[in-house]
Design an enzyme around this catalytic site. Structure first.
Site, PDB file in Angstrom:
ATOM      1  N   LYS A   1       0.840  -1.195   0.000  1.00 32.76           N
ATOM      2  CA  LYS A   1       0.000   0.000   0.000  1.00 32.76           C
ATOM      3  C   LYS A   1       0.878   1.250   0.000  1.00 32.76           C
ATOM      4  CE  LYS A   1      -3.147   2.548   3.084  1.00 32.76           C
ATOM      5  NZ  LYS A   1      -3.786   2.543   4.421  1.00 32.76           N
TER       6      LYS A   1
ATOM      7  N   ASP B   1      -2.701  10.461   3.764  1.00 33.64           N
ATOM      8  CA  ASP B   1      -4.123  10.123   3.834  1.00 33.64           C
ATOM      9  C   ASP B   1      -4.865  11.155   4.673  1.00 33.64           C
ATOM     10  OD1 ASP B   1      -6.584   8.923   3.771  1.00 33.64           O
ATOM     11  OD2 ASP B   1      -6.070   7.361   5.234  1.00 33.64           O
TER      12      ASP B   1
ATOM     13  N   LYS C   1     -10.137  12.995   8.271  1.00 33.35           N
ATOM     14  CA  LYS C   1      -9.665  12.631   9.600  1.00 33.35           C
ATOM     15  C   LYS C   1      -9.569  13.874  10.488  1.00 33.35           C
ATOM     16  CE  LYS C   1      -6.470   9.008   7.915  1.00 33.35           C
ATOM     17  NZ  LYS C   1      -6.921   7.831   8.693  1.00 33.35           N
TER      18      LYS C   1
ATOM     19  N   ASP D   1       1.497   6.255   5.912  1.00 33.67           N
ATOM     20  CA  ASP D   1       0.481   5.399   5.315  1.00 33.67           C
ATOM     21  C   ASP D   1       0.975   4.706   4.049  1.00 33.67           C
ATOM     22  OD1 ASP D   1      -1.969   4.302   5.884  1.00 33.67           O
ATOM     23  OD2 ASP D   1      -3.092   5.688   4.630  1.00 33.67           O
TER      24      ASP D   1
ATOM     25  N   ASP E   1     -12.229   7.049   4.033  1.00 34.93           N
ATOM     26  CA  ASP E   1     -10.997   6.832   4.777  1.00 34.93           C
ATOM     27  C   ASP E   1     -10.586   5.361   4.787  1.00 34.93           C
ATOM     28  OD1 ASP E   1      -8.795   7.594   6.241  1.00 34.93           O
ATOM     29  OD2 ASP E   1      -9.832   7.584   8.175  1.00 34.93           O
TER      30      ASP E   1
ATOM     31  N   GLU F   1      -9.560   3.689   2.213  1.00 29.99           N
ATOM     32  CA  GLU F   1      -9.117   3.737   0.812  1.00 29.99           C
ATOM     33  C   GLU F   1      -8.009   2.746   0.494  1.00 29.99           C
ATOM     34  OE1 GLU F   1      -5.750   5.117   2.669  1.00 29.99           O
ATOM     35  OE2 GLU F   1      -7.803   5.672   3.131  1.00 29.99           O
TER      36      GLU F   1
ATOM     37  N   ARG G   1      -7.582  -0.416   1.086  1.00 32.57           N
ATOM     38  CA  ARG G   1      -8.032  -1.697   0.536  1.00 32.57           C
ATOM     39  C   ARG G   1      -8.498  -1.552  -0.911  1.00 32.57           C
ATOM     40  NH1 ARG G   1     -12.226  -2.238   5.293  1.00 32.57           N
ATOM     41  NH2 ARG G   1     -10.500  -1.010   6.172  1.00 32.57           N
TER      42      ARG G   1
END
Length: 461
Positions: free
Chosen positions: A228, A233, A240, A251, A310, A312, A314
């Site tokens: 990933k 993010d 967030k 992230d 949020d 995202e 996956r």
């Protein structure tokens, strides 16, 4: 950053590693001068304790390092590394005190304790060096440390200097180093090449999303690593709060970890056909951000209802996993800083992983202990499949209720490989929140050493 242990035969100060139960016995076997020095110093052999022993001219004659008790050593992954900040500059040679099964682990910890992130200010500290202990493969330990340093550097770099393009640059540098092939699909070309969810997540940023695809090796089993690469993010439209956004430069920790693992594989010349896939994006807020209640169609053709922008990671992993599975690899691995639920379950130090293969789990657990890289098996719990099926679409990216968040994320990802794929998913943290021996605060490699060590068994190499 290239690292190396001092070669055998280098002039070095003897380093006596003493547990608390060994100090009195060792001191009793020394000259009156040394015994008196040790007793007067109050050295008890606790982890991190150091005592320099001078010769008649005041130069270091030897050094004592505390190794604690078996119980306290279990709390410190790299107990020897705790002594480094207190040792005088110079080169040292271990003189007993560490059993052969832990020599490589402690040598690695010594190297890892020498890491320094100095990109933005001059804060380098000269650390003492270590002569390679007998029966330790210096080249292997150096490769492991280089991989960790690469991963730490990538995660520690702020998003202002580590966006999708810069992550691509880092991947290209690694590919050049090992003569690997690399291709990158960027921006609108993602739609033309059927990576709709990578594009949807990254399209709101002015830093174009991309899919990085690196391959290396001509013989052996196929190993595909998917990391990933969400370089920052915000949470998207489900933005967030500031307290949750503060560490989001990490992230892309999954991408950093698979690049570190790829370095181990390539630098060691492992006979595999390696493929590394990194969907690199920023999840930003803009007029063209993907929205809650949108339904996206994935590369595999499965539709996904967006119930939280949020969740995202996956989504981008799903398209990359689908591509990886199309090549029918012998092993496919995803690594991602995916869920807060994993941290609640096992904390920041353990790397939870999912597999349906008991052989994989047994091998990984053994390697984790050998490599001082703790992992913990989590279940692909089939009864929870209904939690990721919203009814209006094939899948839900953020099931309601808040239960089993790491498991439902793993089940979501498993939908994008085939039933025949040997699949492992790591839900890592990628961050060391508090400094520990050999592990400074900041970006961290998790699970990759354990996986690297287990590959020869898993792939029958």
């Amino acid at each position: 950053m290239t690292v190396a242990l001092a070669p055998a035969g280098t002039d070095a100060v003897p380093l006596h590693v003493l547990g608390t139960e060994d100090v009195a016995l060792w001191a009793g076997q020394q000259s009156d001068r040394i015994r008196t020095w040790v007793e007067a110093s109050g050295f008890k052999g606790g982890i991190g304790a150091v005592l320099m022993i001078p010769d008649a001219n005041g130069h270091p004659e030897a050094a004592l390092v505390g190794y604690g008790t078996p119980a306290t050593r279990r709390r410190d992954r790299f107990a020897l590394a705790a002594a480094l900040p207190k040792l005088a500059k110079g080169t040292y040679r271990i003189e007993g005190g560490i059993d052969e099964d832990h020599l490589e682990q402690e040598a690695l910890g010594w190297l890892l304790a020498c890491y320094n992130f100095d990109r933005y200010r001059e804060n380098s500290v000269e650390r003492p060096s270590l002569v390679v202990p007998d029966r330790v493969d210096a080249a292997r330990v150096s490769v492991l440390a280089e991989a960790e340093f690469l991963t730490r550097d990538l995660i520690n770099t702020p998003a202002s200097d580590m966006g999708p393009e810069e992550l691509e640059t880092a991947a290209r540098a690694l590919a050049d180093k090992h003569k690997a092939k690399i291709t990158v699909i960027t921006g609108e070309a993602l739609l033309k090449n059927n990576f709709p969810m990578i594009h949807a997540v990254g399209r709101a940023s002015d830093r174009a999303p991309r899919l990085i695809d690196m391959s290396w090796g001509k013989r052996g089993p196929k190993v595909t690593l998917v990391g990933k690469g969400v370089c920052f993010d915000t949470g998207g439209l489900n933005i967030k709060p500031g307290s949750s956004m503060g560490l989001m430069k990490k992230d892309m920790g999954g991408a950093a970890n698979v690049l570190g693992l790829a370095h181990m594989i390539m630098a060691s010349g492992l006979e595999v056909r390696l493929r590394v896939l990194i969907p690199a994006v920023e999840n930003s807020v803009s007029g063209n951000s993907f929205r809650p209640q949108d339904i996206l169609t994935s590369r595999k053709g499965l539709t996904v209802e967006i119930n939280n922008t949020d969740a995202e990671g996956r989504l981008v992993l799903a398209d990359a996993l689908t591509l990886g599975a199309e090549d029918t690899p012998d092993l496919i691995v995803s690594m991602a800083t995916l869920t807060g639920a994993a941290r609640v379950a096992v904390g920041p130090d353990l790397a939870p992983y999912y597999t349906d293969d008991d052989v994989v789990a047994t091998s990984l657990d053994l390697s984790a202990r050998r490599m001082a890289d703790p992992v913990w098996r989590m279940p692909f719990h089939d009864p929870y499949e209904t939690m990721i099926e919203p009814g209006i679409a094939d899948l839900d990216n953020a099931p309601k209720g808040g239960f089993a968040g790491s498991i439902t994320a793993a089940l979501f990802l498993r939908r994008f490989v085939t039933e025949d794929d040997r699949y492992i998913h790591f839900d890592i943290y990628g961050w060391q929140p508090t400094a520990a021996p050999g592990r400074p605060k900041g970006g961290a490699l998790q699970g990759a050493r354990a996986l690297f060590d287990s590959l020869p068994v898993l792939l029958d190499l």
